[in-house]
Motif scaffolding. Structure first.
Motif, PDB file in Angstrom:
ATOM      1  N   SER A  53      -5.292   4.683  -2.849  1.00 34.86           N
ATOM      2  CA  SER A  53      -3.877   4.697  -3.245  1.00 34.86           C
ATOM      3  C   SER A  53      -3.527   6.016  -3.932  1.00 34.86           C
ATOM      4  N   GLY A 107       0.837  -1.193   0.000  1.00 34.58           N
ATOM      5  CA  GLY A 107       0.000   0.000   0.000  1.00 34.58           C
ATOM      6  C   GLY A 107       0.869   1.240   0.000  1.00 34.58           C
ATOM      7  N   LEU A 108       0.232   2.386  -0.274  1.00 32.14           N
ATOM      8  CA  LEU A 108       0.984   3.637  -0.346  1.00 32.14           C
ATOM      9  C   LEU A 108       0.766   4.513   0.878  1.00 32.14           C
ATOM     10  N   GLN A 109      -0.272   4.195   1.666  1.00 33.50           N
ATOM     11  CA  GLN A 109      -0.523   5.012   2.847  1.00 33.50           C
ATOM     12  C   GLN A 109       0.651   4.861   3.806  1.00 33.50           C
ATOM     13  N   MET A 133       8.545   6.583  -2.961  1.00 34.13           N
ATOM     14  CA  MET A 133       7.712   6.626  -4.174  1.00 34.13           C
ATOM     15  C   MET A 133       8.522   7.163  -5.347  1.00 34.13           C
ATOM     16  N   ALA A 190      -0.651   8.684  -2.778  1.00 34.49           N
ATOM     17  CA  ALA A 190       0.465   9.022  -3.669  1.00 34.49           C
ATOM     18  C   ALA A 190       0.490  10.511  -3.983  1.00 34.49           C
ATOM     19  N   GLU A 241      -6.426  -0.878  -1.002  1.00 38.47           N
ATOM     20  CA  GLU A 241      -5.433  -0.182  -1.822  1.00 38.47           C
ATOM     21  C   GLU A 241      -5.151  -0.923  -3.125  1.00 38.47           C
ATOM     22  N   PRO A 272      -1.805  -0.190  -4.972  1.00 33.71           N
ATOM     23  CA  PRO A 272      -0.662   0.736  -4.996  1.00 33.71           C
ATOM     24  C   PRO A 272      -0.064   0.998  -6.379  1.00 33.71           C
ATOM     25  N   THR A 273       0.010  -0.027  -7.232  1.00 33.87           N
ATOM     26  CA  THR A 273       0.627   0.264  -8.541  1.00 33.87           C
ATOM     27  C   THR A 273      -0.255   1.207  -9.360  1.00 33.87           C
TER      28      THR A 273
END
Lengths: 171, 339
Positions: free
Chosen positions: B188, B20-22, B29, B192, B145, B147-148
């Motif tokens: 996500s 995930g990005l959180q 990133m 980001a 999420e 993420p990609t």
């Protein structure tokens, strides 16, 4: 620090390499230079200037190395930039130092993914003897054999602030 | 942080998993996005492959339907010379009573180097990451999420607005419009975009864009017409009827387009669809995105989806480079950890 070459000497070595390349390739009109990042690309650019060659490229060999676990957590995959066709060309791979030969092997594998050059050559500013792979340089600036506790440092403008080749203690 | 600095400030990539990005630092990133950028030209070479993951095996473990994401991960792995096994319909063994971590552990035992996981339950990829030692990439878990997708959207925003050097999105305002609450893509994206410096505005009816989203660090608005003119990016989301629970979906085709979240589709469209008329309110330079699959004529009018402001197909192309970077970085980290 053991000084091997100062700025004037580095300049002379580059010009001498250029002469070797000119007389050593079969068809100088079809010459193209590709440098291995970082510093081989600087050497290629400098040779291109001296020889009046416009087709100068650079490659990043990170993705072509033979052991992924050695890549290191500092992921830095640089850009490969070959803005011309290498098909049928006399391509000279340029690197600052050849040691094990593994980066050159990776460079050869990568370049062949871009096309089929007529011939591939290798030009290095410094040749060291510790080869692990049967690859040899066609054009050499200077041969150096540093001791076990020593390393060779090559600095080239504009990547570095001065032109210099020296041998220094490791660490 | 100036764009030129941020390249030097990229963080190393120590993670075997991308879940995930959180909470992910912006520098990490940027590391991934910069690697993705360096991969973007491989598809223009005479041999459209690099050997970075030669001899590695990537398994797509999809417990939930997906075509585009699975194909994108497959192509990404193949561009890096990895072998790919597809376990679409991975639910089959679960339906026989196996737990998903058993399924994952069994597949890892066959010598797999990366698992790409999609599941309808939030947290599924994280759970699998806890039981295997290979790389795990979350390709979408429930409403949590994706993420990609968040990273490829950030890449596309940077590309559209000339921010590829440094991936600094500060000063840009990004609207995420529609069914935000059901959307893992939105979560996500918010993570980001805000980490990279952009301002995010979620737009939709209160049922689909509730105020509680503000806790993710974005603004929430219910009047699309009032905000559309101030946005540099408008990211349109599909209405995920299938996630709206009782009273929605079902077998009846008409009922599949009904939801307890709004009175009628017609009214929803009037307020929140990006029609040709509404697209005229966009400011110069603003671009239109959509994570796909598009319901043409519902949230997005066909002429807008295909129009000059649309960067939807760039999202798809950039997705390939971003997924190559995710696979490369996570598999490298896993290889180092076991070396």
């Amino acid at each position: 620090m053991k000084l091997i070459a100062d700025a004037a000497e580095v300049d002379r070595l580059i010009r001498q390499l250029a002469d070797q390349i000119r007389s050593g390739v079969k068809d100088p009109r079809r010459l193209a230079l590709i440098g291995i990042r970082r510093r081989g690309d600087v050497l290629a650019a400098r040779l291109g200037e001296v020889m009046g060659i416009a087709d100068v490229g650079s490659i990043d060999i990170t993705l072509y190395r033979d052991d992924l676990s050695e890549t290191g957590p500092m992921a830095r995959v640089g850009k490969t930039h070959i803005p011309f066709s290498i098909q049928g060309r006399e391509v000279v791979i340029c690197d600052d130092v050849i040691m094990t030969g593994r980066s050159v092997l990776a460079a050869i594998r990568e370049i062949l993914d871009f096309g089929r050059p007529a011939r591939l050559h290798l030009a290095v500013l410094v040749e060291r003897p510790e080869r692990e792979i049967p690859i040899h340089a066609d054009f050499v600036g200077v041969k150096l054999a540093p001791g076990p506790g020593e390393k060779v440092d090559v600095r080239l403008v504009p990547q570095d602030d001065i032109d210099q080749i020296s041998i220094n203690p490791r660490g | 942080m100036s764009p030129s600095d941020s390249v030097d400030l990229d963080a190393p990539w120590p993670h075997r998993c991308l879940l995930g990005l959180q909470g992910m630092p912006a520098a990490e990133m940027r590391t991934l996005l910069n690697v993705a950028r360096s991969f973007s030209d491989i598809s223009t070479r005479s041999v459209k492959k690099a050997p970075a993951l030669r001899g590695k095996v990537v398994a797509n473990l999809f417990f939930e339907d997906s075509t585009r994401t699975r194909v994108s991960f497959t192509l990404a792995a193949q561009r890096l010379s990895a072998d790919v096994v597809d376990l679409a319909g991975a639910g089959s063994s679960v339906s026989k009573g196996e737990t998903i971590d058993d399924t994952a552990a069994n597949i890892e035992a066959m010598g797999v180097d990366a698992l790409v996981v999609r599941h309808k339950a939030s947290g599924a990829a994280a759970m699998i990451a806890g039981v295997v030692r290979c790389a795990v990439i979350n390709a979408g878990d429930g409403r949590h999420e994706h993420p990609t997708q968040g990273l490829l959207d950030a890449y596309t925003v940077a590309e559209a607005h000339g921010r590829l050097d440094g991936f600094d999105l500060s000063g840009l305002r990004i609207a995420i419009v529609g069914d935000v609450v059901s959307s893992r893509v939105a979560r996500s994206n918010i993570a980001a975009m805000t980490a990279l410096g952009a301002e995010v505005v979620c737009v939709g009816p209160p049922t689909l864009a509730p105020r509680s989203l503000e806790s993710l660090g974005c603004r929430v608005e219910h009047d699309f017409d009032a905000v559309i003119g101030e946005c540099d990016v408008v990211n349109m989301l599909r209405i995920q009827f299938e996630r709206h629970g009782e009273g929605s979906g079902g077998r009846d085709p008409a009922a599949q387009r009904a939801s307890p979240a709004f009175p009628s589709l017609r009214e929803y469209r009037q307020m929140y669809a990006l029609t040709e008329e509404r697209a005229r309110l966009l400011k110069p330079g603003a671009v239109v995105m959509h994570p796909g699959p598009i319901n043409r004529g519902v949230e997005l009018a066909a002429p807008v989806a295909d129009g000059p402001r649309s960067v939807i197909l760039r999202q798809v192309s950039n997705g390939l480079a971003v997924r190559m970077a995710a696979l490369y970085l996570c598999v490298s980290a896993a290889a180092r950890a076991s070396a």
